[in-house]
Motif scaffolding. Sequence first.
Motif, short mmCIF file in Angstrom:
data_model
loop_
_atom_site.label_atom_id
_atom_site.label_comp_id
_atom_site.label_asym_id
_atom_site.label_seq_id
_atom_site.Cartn_x
_atom_site.Cartn_y
_atom_site.Cartn_z
N GLY A 13 -90.86 37.97 66.36
CA GLY A 13 -92.09 38.63 66.78
C GLY A 13 -93.11 38.89 65.68
O GLY A 13 -94.04 39.66 65.86
N GLY A 14 -92.96 38.31 64.53
CA GLY A 14 -93.91 38.59 63.45
C GLY A 14 -95.25 37.93 63.68
O GLY A 14 -95.33 36.87 64.30
N GLN A 15 -96.31 38.57 63.19
CA GLN A 15 -97.65 38.02 63.36
C GLN A 15 -98.20 37.58 62.00
O GLN A 15 -97.96 38.26 60.98
N LEU A 16 -98.94 36.49 62.00
CA LEU A 16 -99.54 35.96 60.78
C LEU A 16 -100.26 37.06 59.99
O LEU A 16 -101.14 37.74 60.53
N CYS A 72 -93.05 34.68 53.82
CA CYS A 72 -93.92 33.53 54.14
C CYS A 72 -95.14 33.93 54.98
O CYS A 72 -95.86 33.05 55.46
N ALA A 73 -95.37 35.22 55.18
CA ALA A 73 -96.58 35.70 55.87
C ALA A 73 -96.68 35.23 57.32
O ALA A 73 -97.75 35.29 57.91
N ASN A 74 -95.58 34.71 57.87
CA ASN A 74 -95.62 34.10 59.20
C ASN A 74 -96.67 32.99 59.26
O ASN A 74 -97.32 32.78 60.28
N GLY A 75 -96.81 32.30 58.15
CA GLY A 75 -97.84 31.26 58.07
C GLY A 75 -97.24 29.90 57.78
O GLY A 75 -96.03 29.67 57.92
N ASN A 112 -90.28 36.35 57.35
CA ASN A 112 -91.60 36.22 57.99
C ASN A 112 -91.96 34.74 58.12
O ASN A 112 -93.00 34.27 57.64
N THR A 113 -91.06 34.04 58.80
CA THR A 113 -91.22 32.59 58.92
C THR A 113 -91.95 32.18 60.20
O THR A 113 -92.03 30.99 60.51
N GLY A 114 -92.45 33.16 60.94
CA GLY A 114 -93.18 32.83 62.16
C GLY A 114 -92.26 32.58 63.34
O GLY A 114 -92.71 32.10 64.38
N ASP A 115 -90.99 32.90 63.17
CA ASP A 115 -90.03 32.70 64.25
C ASP A 115 -90.41 33.59 65.43
O ASP A 115 -90.42 34.83 65.29
N HIS A 126 -104.55 21.88 58.73
CA HIS A 126 -104.80 23.21 59.31
C HIS A 126 -103.58 24.09 59.13
O HIS A 126 -102.48 23.61 58.86
N ASP A 127 -103.79 25.40 59.30
CA ASP A 127 -102.67 26.33 59.20
C ASP A 127 -102.08 26.59 60.58
O ASP A 127 -102.32 25.83 61.53
N THR A 128 -101.32 27.69 60.72
CA THR A 128 -100.55 27.91 61.96
C THR A 128 -101.31 28.68 63.04
O THR A 128 -100.72 29.05 64.05
#
Length: 588
Positions: free
Chosen positions: A275-278, A241-244, A268-271, A135-137
Amino acid sequence: MSPQVFDPDTLRRASSAYTKPANFHPSYGTAGFRANASLLPSTVFRCGLLAAARAILLNAHTGLMITASHNPVEDNGVKMVDPDGGMMPQSFEAVAAELANCDDDDAVVAVLRDRVLGEQASCSSPQTLAVLVGHDTRPSAPELLAAALAGVRALNVHARSYGCVTTPQLHFLVRAANQLTPSQDGPGPALPELQVYFDAILGAFSELTPPPLLQQPADGTAAGGSDSGGSGSGGTLYVDCANGVGAEQIQRLVPALQRLGVELRLRNTGDPARGGQLNHRCGADFVQKDRLPPTDFDDVPAGARCCSVDGDADRLVYFSPVGGGGGDAGTATEAGTAAAPAGISLLDGDKVAMLAAVYIGDILNQLPSELLEGIQVCCVQTAYANGAATAYLRDVLRLPTVCTPTGVKYLHEAAHSADLGIYFESNGHGTVLFSEQLLTRLRAAAEGSPAARELLLLSGLINQTVGDAISGVLLVELILSRKGWTLRDWQALYTDLPSRQLKLKVADRGCITTGDAERVCVTPAGLQDAIQRTVEQFPRGRAFARPSGTEDAVRVYAEADTQEQADELARRVAVQVYDMAGGVGPRP
Ligand SMILES: CC(=O)N[C@H]1[C@@H](OP(=O)(O)O)O[C@H](CO)[C@@H](O)[C@@H]1O
Ligand SMILES: [Mg+2]
C-alpha cells in the motif's frame, strides 16, 4: 523518398489532439516542466516536437524523460535530454516555454517553423535519428508517453520508448546512442538496450572491488545486519526505493552485489500489497528534509546502514535509524511537519560529496605528478551546503570550491569546466565529472599506474551524464569498503552545523530576486539588510531566502550554533520575507 521534416498539415492535425488548458502557463523551471499531470498532455506533446527538432538541428539522438521526481504522485513533468546525455542548454529554455505556451495549433506550427527549425524545416526527414523516451512509475505516465511519442512522430523522427527507467538511465542511454556507429538495419536507427547501462557500471564496479570483499558472507550477517561495527561495506544495506522506479532497477543489482558481499534489502518498492505511495513519507527528499526514517522501516535496527533514493532515482542520501528521539531528527523539517520521536543520523549529499572527495584525493595523491600537471579539480555546492561541509572542503581537503544557484543544471555546468568536478546538492543529487583531457591521460598511464587505472574505472562506475542514485550506491559502498569505514566513521568526517529549512507562501514569489548564487536577496528593497541584521545576532549564523523553482513557495534556510538558534533564525527570516514580500496565509 523520405517525407519532409516539416509538414504543416500533419503537424496541425497531430497538435489538435493536444490542446493546452486555457489558464495553464507552463515555465521551464529548475527541472523542466512540472505540474499536475492532468494539465500536461499538450506540454509533453510539444516537448516531443522540440526534442525531435533538436535532434534534427544537431543531427544526433536526443531524449525526453517524463517524471516529476520527488513530487507527489498526482504531479508529473518532462525534461529534455541533449545528445551528450546532459540537460538541454539553458539558452533553449525560453523557446521551449514559448512553444509550451502557444494558445492554438497555428501558433505551434509557426513557433516550431520560425523560432526552432528555421531553414531545417524544408529538409527531408533524417531516417537515422531518434528521440529516446523514458518515464517513471506514475499512473499518468502512459497517457503522457503517448503524447511524447505523437510529438516526435509528427516531425517524422523515430521515437523509441524505453518504458519505466530511471532519469539517469535515460540520460546514459542518450549518450550511449550517440556513441554507437550509426547504422540502420531494421525499421529505425540502431539504438542501445538498457543492458549497456548495467554492463558499464557493474563492469567497472566488479573490477574495482577488491578480492577480500568477494570472500565476505553474502547472508547479511556481518555486523549483525547493522553498521555498528566491523567493515564499512559487506553486510546489509536497506534501500528505501520511494515506491518509485528505483525499486525495479535497483533490484537488478541484487545478484551482483550479493556476490560481492553486500546484501540489499529493498523497502518501499511500490508493492501494491503493502500500500505504499510514491514519495509519500519516503524517498530521499522526505528523509533529507524531514530527518525521519521512511515508512516501511519500523523493523530496521538502530545503527543499520540505510539509504534512500527519490522517485526517479537520481538522488541518494544515506542514513542510520537512531532509537528514542536521538539523531538529528527535525533539524531541517519543512514547515508544518511535527517533530518525531525517533530520528536518523543523516548523511546527505554534502557528506556523499565529501566521501567521494576524500577517496578521489587518496587516488590523486598516488598518481604520477606529471599526470596532474595543469589538471583542475573542484567541488561545486549550492547555498544549501552545510557550512561545516564547505569549511571541511576549504580547510581540510583544501579543494577549490564553487557555489552556484540551486538546480543541477548550474552545478553540472560548473563541474564541467574543471577536469575533475565533484558536485552534489545537499538533497543528494550529484555526480563526479571527468574531462576528456584527464581521461586521455589516465588511459595512457593506466597500464603502469594502479592509481590511474583505478581513477579511470571510477569514471566508468560514475554516471557521467547526471546524478545517479544507482551508481551512487555502488560508489559509496566501494569507498566504505576501501576505507573499512562504518557510517559512523563517515559521519565523523565533520559535524554538520544545526540547520533549518522552512517554506512559506507569498502572493508573487517573482518579487524576490537574488544575487551571489542566491545567497543575497536583491529585491524587494530592504529585505537583505533586514536578513543581514538578524543573522548578525546569531553566533555562526547564516541564512538566505529564495523563490523555489519547482513549487509556488519561498524557501528559507538558516544555520547557527545550536538547533534552537537555527530554528529561531529561520523563523525570523521567514517573518521578514512574509512582511516585506507579500506573505499570504498565517504569519510564520
Ligand atoms: C532546497 C531544494 O532541495 N531544492 C531542490 C528543488 O528546487 P527548488 O528550486 O528549491 O524548488 O528541486 C530541484 C529539482 O529537483 C532541486 O535541484 C533543488 O535542489
Ligand atoms: Mg529526482
